[in-house]
Design a protein around this motif. Structure first.
Motif, short mmCIF file in Angstrom:
data_model
loop_
_atom_site.label_atom_id
_atom_site.label_comp_id
_atom_site.label_asym_id
_atom_site.label_seq_id
_atom_site.Cartn_x
_atom_site.Cartn_y
_atom_site.Cartn_z
N GLU A 267 -55.66 2.31 -24.35
CA GLU A 267 -55.96 1.09 -25.11
C GLU A 267 -55.08 1.04 -26.35
O GLU A 267 -54.87 2.07 -27.02
CB GLU A 267 -57.43 1.07 -25.53
N LEU A 268 -54.61 -0.15 -26.65
CA LEU A 268 -53.77 -0.31 -27.84
C LEU A 268 -53.86 -1.75 -28.33
O LEU A 268 -54.45 -2.60 -27.67
CB LEU A 268 -52.30 0.06 -27.53
N ASN A 269 -53.29 -1.98 -29.49
CA ASN A 269 -53.17 -3.36 -29.97
C ASN A 269 -51.69 -3.59 -30.24
O ASN A 269 -51.06 -2.87 -31.02
CB ASN A 269 -54.00 -3.58 -31.24
N VAL A 270 -51.13 -4.58 -29.54
CA VAL A 270 -49.69 -4.83 -29.60
C VAL A 270 -49.25 -5.19 -31.03
O VAL A 270 -48.26 -4.67 -31.54
CB VAL A 270 -49.30 -5.94 -28.59
N ALA A 271 -50.00 -6.07 -31.68
CA ALA A 271 -49.62 -6.51 -33.03
C ALA A 271 -49.72 -5.36 -34.03
O ALA A 271 -48.88 -5.21 -34.93
CB ALA A 271 -50.48 -7.69 -33.48
N TYR A 272 -50.73 -4.54 -33.88
CA TYR A 272 -50.88 -3.37 -34.75
C TYR A 272 -49.64 -2.48 -34.63
O TYR A 272 -49.12 -1.97 -35.62
CB TYR A 272 -52.15 -2.60 -34.34
N ASN A 273 -49.17 -2.32 -33.40
CA ASN A 273 -47.98 -1.49 -33.18
C ASN A 273 -46.73 -2.09 -33.81
O ASN A 273 -45.80 -1.37 -34.17
CB ASN A 273 -47.76 -1.26 -31.69
N CYS A 274 -46.69 -3.43 -33.89
CA CYS A 274 -45.52 -4.09 -34.45
C CYS A 274 -45.60 -4.24 -35.97
O CYS A 274 -44.61 -4.60 -36.60
CB CYS A 274 -45.35 -5.48 -33.82
N LEU A 275 -46.79 -4.06 -36.55
CA LEU A 275 -46.99 -4.39 -37.96
C LEU A 275 -47.69 -3.29 -38.75
O LEU A 275 -47.05 -2.51 -39.45
CB LEU A 275 -47.82 -5.68 -38.06
N ASP A 276 -49.01 -3.21 -38.62
CA ASP A 276 -49.82 -2.31 -39.45
C ASP A 276 -49.30 -0.88 -39.40
O ASP A 276 -49.28 -0.17 -40.41
CB ASP A 276 -51.29 -2.28 -38.96
N ARG A 277 -48.89 -0.46 -38.18
CA ARG A 277 -48.40 0.91 -38.00
C ARG A 277 -47.27 1.23 -38.98
O ARG A 277 -47.22 2.30 -39.56
CB ARG A 277 -47.89 1.03 -36.56
#
Ligand code: WT7
Length: 651
Positions: A73-83
């Motif tokens: 499970e992951l969040n695509v936007a989190y990977n592109c931003l928050d991370r």
């Protein structure tokens, strides 16, 4: 090919030792992938941040419907931003926006993350939840990226529709996806002028023709007057009222991420479905290695519009997943002046440029005097995509734009493949102008003959993909049978891409172009059937046949042959048939589909079973001697067509 072209294409350009030693993608990638393909992909996927790690890399038990990293499970936007913000890179610039009129804006990763959080809250407040479809019809402005990422963040599915498409095309796509929200703008800037977008949305939705749509969010870009409906909401009002707190929820790896419509061999466009974990893995992996990305120092620029797959994978997802700094440019290459692109490169110190052969050829035509006026010395890697790049254009690109020092990566892929499949690695491969060369590490392909046997070196065959890959399409929206039929029926268990290719004696691939009824105009995919159906929708036209004729600038150009209805011949001949029908196609589909020429004929060449022989029409359109006519039902038809054209009845 001319002798000169032969001489050019036989040259090799090995990487310099300096480039090779510092390259992001090293030769070891090929070895790792070869040793264990699935664990290679698992390693690539583990460069993303997973809320819940996956334990299974590939489930192919329901082939050709793949599941990658399926229990993760992951969040695509989190990977592109928050991370990136959480890793201490919040102040790094994500977007350097350059509007066509020259207005600019800068988004750091922190600022972009906040904007996406707000937009996610706006959508949630409008009732959008995971799995819902959101249509995006915007110019190349930051809000396009913000919208895509906000949709991804809440697990909804975006369907970006290129701003050059007509109201009719918009209407078909919105209804196929049953989108509940549309995000648009009053307009954008193109070629020095404001160009309206919202009226097309209004037309598409008029009279309740898109019943799924509940709201339209409208970005104010040009400030021109627009019509306003009860379901319209200003983007800036909604954003101002939205909270900037938003926690990214984890979604399954196979959560649908987007639908993107593309032309197939039949009339209706196909909604290509991509999902989250595998798509993001391969978009990020290819972006990092093919372009030799150094996120701390590079300034990357991909000139594609987000309305196409290149804009999805190499403007939105790949670069942001990798924490890159990129230029986002709204306009065309030639406004307000012919050196606009080179001015952008000089201004921002662009180091990596990714564009299409058609653009290179048109710059070549205007001459090197224009780029020579700008300092392009920051460039270090050049990319090409969309169609084969002819060796002369390749060499010009390298010498004039790249100052003779930049490797060129010719990248072959498709809307369906989601990410680059064939390309040199700039620090490893000895480059060969005109060839996309070899499949990337982790990708397995073959050129097959009619009997699914690999062709002998030098012979032409079908370009196929022999093993599933992470960013592969997961199907056609709402039409699983068409997915199997379109891609998996030509060869058992093997994906057929629709392109022909040959392999040379070094094992390098040369893509020869489509073998089906799909045309490639300026790197954009168009279906002959779609344009034919637009033409026969006009009251003057009884029958139509469309071919892609070779064109010096655009690769192929649309040439249409039409038979007029008896009842309308007089009316049509009194008007400007050529112009009227070309305009009609623009209006029905969009300006990219506008035929270069419409020829009125009295018959079309058909086989005895009634199939139009496009090969012969292509001969006419390309001014060649007409080929073998023995399979025609009536072999005199071609004489009729060519004599009519020779007598000056063209257009
Ligand atoms: C078709 C896919 C993938 C981004 C843009 C187009 C042609 C694409 C190359 C290349 C030769 C190429 C193929 C392919 N194509 N890149 N480097 N060399 N041909 O995406 O609209 O899905 O079109 O574009 O014919 O099948 P698309």
């Amino acid at each position: 090919m001319s002798n000169q072209a032969d001489a050019v294409s036989s040259r090799r350009y090995p990487p310099t030792s300096e480039f090779a030693s510092q390259a992001t993608g090293q030769a070891s990638l090929y070895e790792e992938a070869k040793a264990d393909r699935l664990s290679f992909w698992a390693d690539q996927a583990n460069q993303l941040e997973w809320h819940k790690p996956f334990t299974k890399t590939l489930d192919w038990s329901n082939a050709p419907f793949a599941q990658w990293f399926t229990d993760g499970e992951l969040n695509v936007a989190y990977n592109c931003l928050d991370r990136h913000v959480l890793a201490g890179n919040g102040d790094r610039i994500a977007l350097l926006f350059e509007g066509e009129p020259g207005d600019t804006d800068t988004y750091t990763y922190r600022v972009l993350t906040t904007a996406v959080k707000k937009a996610a809250n706006v959508m949630t407040d409008l009732g959008i939840s995971a799995g819902d479809r959101v249509a995006i019809y915007l110019p190349m402005i930051p809000e396009a990226i913000i919208s895509m990422l906000a949709v991804a963040r809440i697990g909804a599915i975006h369907s970006v529709i290129f701003g050059g498409f007509s109201a009719e095309a918009l209407h078909t796509r919105i209804n196929d996806a049953k989108a509940s929200l549309v995000i648009t703008a009053d307009g954008g800037y193109r070629k020095g002028k404001a160009s309206a977008l919202k009226p097309a949305v209004d037309d598409a939705l008029a009279g309740g023709h898109c019943p799924s749509v509940e709201n339209v969010l409208v970005v104010k870009r040009t400030g021109e007057a627009i019509g306003w409906n009860a379901h319209d909401i200003w983007w800036h009002d909604a954003m101002a009222a939205a909270s900037d707190e938003h926690t990214a929820e984890a979604f399954p790896a196979e959560q649908p991420l987007f639908i993107l419509y593309t032309s197939g061999t039949t009339g209706t466009p196909k909604g290509i479905l991509h999902t989250s974990g595998g798509y993001l893995t391969q978009a990020a992996y290819t972006h990092r290695n093919v372009f030799d990305l150094k996120p701390e120092t590079d300034v990357y620029w991909c000139t594609a519009d987000v309305g196409w797959i290149t804009g999805h994978s190499y403007v939105a997802y790949g670069p942001l997943a990798n924490g890159a700094t990129q230029v986002l440019y709204e306009g065309t290459p030639d406004a307000p002046h012919a050196g606009r692109w080179w001015e952008v490169i000089e201004k921002y110190g662009v180091t990596i440029l990714y564009t299409a052969p058609t653009a290179i050829r048109s710059f070549m035509k205007t001459g090197r005097e224009i780029p020579d006026q700008f300092n392009l010395s920051s460039l270090r890697v050049l990319g090409s995509v969309g169609e084969p790049i002819n060796p002369e254009a390749w060499v010009w690109y390298r010498d004039v734009i790249g100052g003779g020092k930049c490797p060129i990566v010719d990248t072959w892929w498709q809307t369906e493949t989601g990410a680059i499949m064939i390309s040199p690695l700039p620090g490893v491969t000895s480059l060969k102008p005109g060839s996309a060369q070899i499949p990337l590490p982790g990708i397995t392909m073959a050129v097959l003959d009619d009997d699914a046997k690999p062709v002998q070196d030098g012979a032409a065959g079908y370009l196929t993909i022999t093993e599933p890959w992470p960013s592969m399409l997961r199907g056609i929206w709402g039409n699983p049978d068409r997915y199997i039929e379109a891609y998996w029926s030509r060869f058992e268990g093997i994906y057929f891409a629709g392109d022909g290719a040959k392999l040379d004696e070094d094992g390098d691939l040369w893509v020869l172009g489509r073998v089906d009824d799909v045309m490639n105009v300026s790197g954009h995919r168009l279906s002959t059937a779609e344009i034919e159906s637009a033409l026969v929708g006009h009251p003057w036209v009884a029958e139509a046949a469309v071919v892609g004729a070779s064109d010096e600038l655009t690769g192929q150009a649309v040439v249409a042959f039409v038979i007029l209805r008896h009842s309308h011949v007089a009316e049509a001949e009194a008007g400007d048939v050529n112009k009227v029908l070309r305009d009609h196609v623009s209006k029905e589909i969009g300006a990219i589909a506008r035929p270069r020429q419409v020829m009125v004929v009295s018959e079309l060449p058909k086989t005895r079973s009634g199939k139009i022989m496009r090969r012969l029409l292509r001969d006419v359109a390309e001014n060649r001697e007409i080929g073998d006519v023995t399979t025609l039902a009536d072999s005199s038809v071609m004489n009729l067509i060519s004599s009519k054209l020779a007598s000056g009845a063209k257009d």
